[in-house]
Design a protein around this motif. Structure first.
Motif, PDB file in Angstrom:
ATOM      1  N   ALA A 194       3.261  67.818 127.825  1.00 25.69           N
ATOM      2  CA  ALA A 194       2.224  66.921 127.626  1.00 25.69           C
ATOM      3  C   ALA A 194       2.130  66.698 126.218  1.00 25.69           C
ATOM      4  N   PRO A 195       2.710  65.928 125.460  1.00 18.08           N
ATOM      5  CA  PRO A 195       2.693  66.037 124.110  1.00 18.08           C
ATOM      6  C   PRO A 195       1.671  65.437 123.424  1.00 18.08           C
ATOM      7  N   GLN A 196       0.978  64.766 124.150  1.00 16.84           N
ATOM      8  CA  GLN A 196      -0.496  64.323 123.534  1.00 16.84           C
ATOM      9  C   GLN A 196      -1.348  65.379 123.713  1.00 16.84           C
ATOM     10  N   VAL A 197      -1.433  66.103 124.652  1.00 16.31           N
ATOM     11  CA  VAL A 197      -2.282  67.088 124.582  1.00 16.31           C
ATOM     12  C   VAL A 197      -1.852  68.310 123.632  1.00 16.31           C
ATOM     13  N   GLY A 198      -0.762  68.837 123.528  1.00 18.26           N
ATOM     14  CA  GLY A 198      -0.064  69.544 122.783  1.00 18.26           C
ATOM     15  C   GLY A 198      -0.427  71.017 122.883  1.00 18.26           C
ATOM     16  N   GLU A 199      -1.278  71.778 122.261  1.00 13.45           N
ATOM     17  CA  GLU A 199      -1.837  73.110 122.555  1.00 13.45           C
ATOM     18  C   GLU A 199      -3.114  73.044 123.329  1.00 13.45           C
ATOM     19  N   VAL A 200      -3.046  73.908 124.169  1.00 12.33           N
ATOM     20  CA  VAL A 200      -4.489  74.094 125.087  1.00 12.33           C
ATOM     21  C   VAL A 200      -4.796  75.576 125.135  1.00 12.33           C
ATOM     22  N   SER A 201      -6.168  75.745 124.532  1.00 12.83           N
ATOM     23  CA  SER A 201      -6.763  77.002 124.418  1.00 12.83           C
ATOM     24  C   SER A 201      -7.625  77.290 125.600  1.00 12.83           C
ATOM     25  N   HIS A 202      -7.562  78.171 126.360  1.00 11.48           N
ATOM     26  CA  HIS A 202      -8.646  78.485 127.475  1.00 11.48           C
ATOM     27  C   HIS A 202      -9.310  79.627 127.159  1.00 11.48           C
ATOM     28  N   PHE A 203     -10.569  79.213 127.035  1.00  9.08           N
ATOM     29  CA  PHE A 203     -11.486  80.573 126.367  1.00  9.08           C
ATOM     30  C   PHE A 203     -12.336  81.044 127.655  1.00  9.08           C
ATOM     31  N   ASP A 204     -12.568  82.405 127.910  1.00  9.10           N
ATOM     32  CA  ASP A 204     -13.731  82.719 128.782  1.00  9.10           C
ATOM     33  C   ASP A 204     -14.529  83.683 127.875  1.00  9.10           C
ATOM     34  N   PHE A 205     -15.765  82.881 127.757  1.00 11.80           N
ATOM     35  CA  PHE A 205     -16.634  83.948 126.813  1.00 11.80           C
ATOM     36  C   PHE A 205     -17.895  84.800 127.809  1.00 11.80           C
ATOM     37  N   TYR A 206     -17.383  85.027 128.744  1.00  9.16           N
ATOM     38  CA  TYR A 206     -18.275  85.945 129.783  1.00  9.16           C
ATOM     39  C   TYR A 206     -18.681  87.358 129.135  1.00  9.16           C
ATOM     40  N   ARG A 207     -17.454  87.822 128.469  1.00 12.47           N
ATOM     41  CA  ARG A 207     -17.797  89.182 127.922  1.00 12.47           C
ATOM     42  C   ARG A 207     -18.066  89.276 126.233  1.00 12.47           C
ATOM     43  N   PHE A 208     -18.250  87.876 125.770  1.00 10.83           N
ATOM     44  CA  PHE A 208     -18.284  87.876 124.427  1.00 10.83           C
ATOM     45  C   PHE A 208     -19.649  88.081 124.120  1.00 10.83           C
TER      46      PHE A 208
ATOM     47  N   LEU B 207      -4.242  72.977 134.276  1.00  6.81           N
ATOM     48  CA  LEU B 207      -2.800  73.458 133.446  1.00  6.81           C
ATOM     49  C   LEU B 207      -1.543  73.188 134.338  1.00  6.81           C
ATOM     50  N   ARG B 208      -1.534  73.359 135.520  1.00  8.50           N
ATOM     51  CA  ARG B 208      -0.343  73.269 136.491  1.00  8.50           C
ATOM     52  C   ARG B 208      -0.015  71.562 136.334  1.00  8.50           C
TER      53      ARG B 208
ATOM     54  N   PRO C 130      -2.832  62.190 119.661  1.00  7.38           N
ATOM     55  CA  PRO C 130      -2.839  63.424 119.873  1.00  7.38           C
ATOM     56  C   PRO C 130      -4.191  64.034 120.311  1.00  7.38           C
ATOM     57  N   LEU C 131      -4.545  64.686 121.148  1.00 10.24           N
ATOM     58  CA  LEU C 131      -5.860  65.098 121.783  1.00 10.24           C
ATOM     59  C   LEU C 131      -6.443  66.195 120.784  1.00 10.24           C
ATOM     60  N   ASN C 132      -7.650  66.089 120.577  1.00 14.01           N
ATOM     61  CA  ASN C 132      -8.482  67.079 119.778  1.00 14.01           C
ATOM     62  C   ASN C 132      -9.875  66.914 120.635  1.00 14.01           C
ATOM     63  N   ALA C 133      -9.993  67.767 121.665  1.00 10.76           N
ATOM     64  CA  ALA C 133     -11.318  67.758 122.400  1.00 10.76           C
ATOM     65  C   ALA C 133     -11.566  69.161 123.030  1.00 10.76           C
ATOM     66  N   SER C 134     -12.900  69.167 123.303  1.00 10.33           N
ATOM     67  CA  SER C 134     -13.456  70.422 123.717  1.00 10.33           C
ATOM     68  C   SER C 134     -14.168  70.224 124.885  1.00 10.33           C
TER      69      SER C 134
ATOM     70  N   ALA D  26     -11.282  73.520 115.435  1.00  9.59           N
ATOM     71  CA  ALA D  26     -11.032  72.555 114.178  1.00  9.59           C
ATOM     72  C   ALA D  26      -9.477  72.101 114.277  1.00  9.59           C
ATOM     73  N   ALA D  27      -8.679  72.712 114.996  1.00  5.26           N
ATOM     74  CA  ALA D  27      -7.124  72.190 115.019  1.00  5.26           C
ATOM     75  C   ALA D  27      -7.264  71.169 116.321  1.00  5.26           C
ATOM     76  N   PRO D  28      -6.088  70.209 116.217  1.00  2.48           N
ATOM     77  CA  PRO D  28      -5.803  69.426 117.344  1.00  2.48           C
ATOM     78  C   PRO D  28      -5.639  70.127 118.677  1.00  2.48           C
ATOM     79  N   GLY D  29      -5.655  69.583 119.822  1.00  2.00           N
ATOM     80  CA  GLY D  29      -5.492  70.091 120.935  1.00  2.00           C
ATOM     81  C   GLY D  29      -6.523  70.111 121.803  1.00  2.00           C
ATOM     82  N   LEU D  30      -6.437  70.776 123.256  1.00  2.00           N
ATOM     83  CA  LEU D  30      -7.477  70.733 124.153  1.00  2.00           C
ATOM     84  C   LEU D  30      -8.193  72.241 124.171  1.00  2.00           C
TER      85      LEU D  30
END
Length: 169
Positions: free
Chosen positions: A83-97, A57-58, A34-38, A113-117
């Motif tokens: 894509a079971p190896q990838v699991g959850e993908v979280s897409h962040f845009d911190f422009y307005r953060f 994502l496509r 399982p993938l765990n990457a940033s 901290a959780a698995p996923g991309l």
């Protein structure tokens, strides 16, 4: 980030970005683990960060509308089926953060901290709270509209991904 390996590319057009995203998706899915990457995406407005994420994502199997997280800060995609190896993908845009308290309040620490991309646009807006990236992708618009791309691997996992892409040190 300690850089272990780099690769430079040139995308003459959108089709080249899409082709890279397809190859990148295959490289991400090559491991049985399982993938765990940033991954951080850097570049000025209009450099193609969101386009790259959409193509990726496509290529990973997301169907339907892919929204930019510009106002929501984060969009998530469950790829357990496609894509079971990838699991959850979280897409962040911190422009307005702008408020580090938002990091805790939104539960971003737990997501990273959780698995996923984790794909982060405008990571420089979250300096001090964002964990060290495994891979940085720097996009720069050239005068002719092409994109120069630099891939900076900061972990052994990212070096492996660059090798799968055919990258040479």
């Amino acid at each position: 980030m300690r850089i272990l390996e780099t690769q430079s590319l040139l995308w003459p057009d959108e089709a080249a970005c899409e082709a890279f995203a397809r190859s990148f998706a295959k490289a991400l899915c090559a491991d049985a683990e399982p993938l765990n990457a940033s991954i951080e995406l850097h570049g000025q407005l209009g450099a193609g960060k969101t386009s790259l994420v959409r193509h990726l994502l496509r290529a990973l199997g997301v169907e339907g509308r892919i929204k930019s997280p510009s106002y929501a800060v984060m969009e998530s995609y469950d790829l357990s089926d496609s894509a079971p190896q990838v699991g959850e993908v979280s897409h962040f845009d911190f422009y307005r953060f702008s408020d580090p308290r938002e990091w805790e309040d939104a539960g971003f620490r737990d997501i990273f901290a959780a698995p996923g991309l984790k794909l982060s646009e405008w990571p420089e807006k979250a300096v001090g709270v964002l964990p060290t990236a495994d891979l940085q992708i720097w996009l720069e618009v050239q005068e002719d509209g092409s994109r120069s791309v630099r891939l900076l691997a900061g972990s052994a996992w990212a070096v492996d991904v660059l090798h799968r892409l055919g990258a040479k040190p």
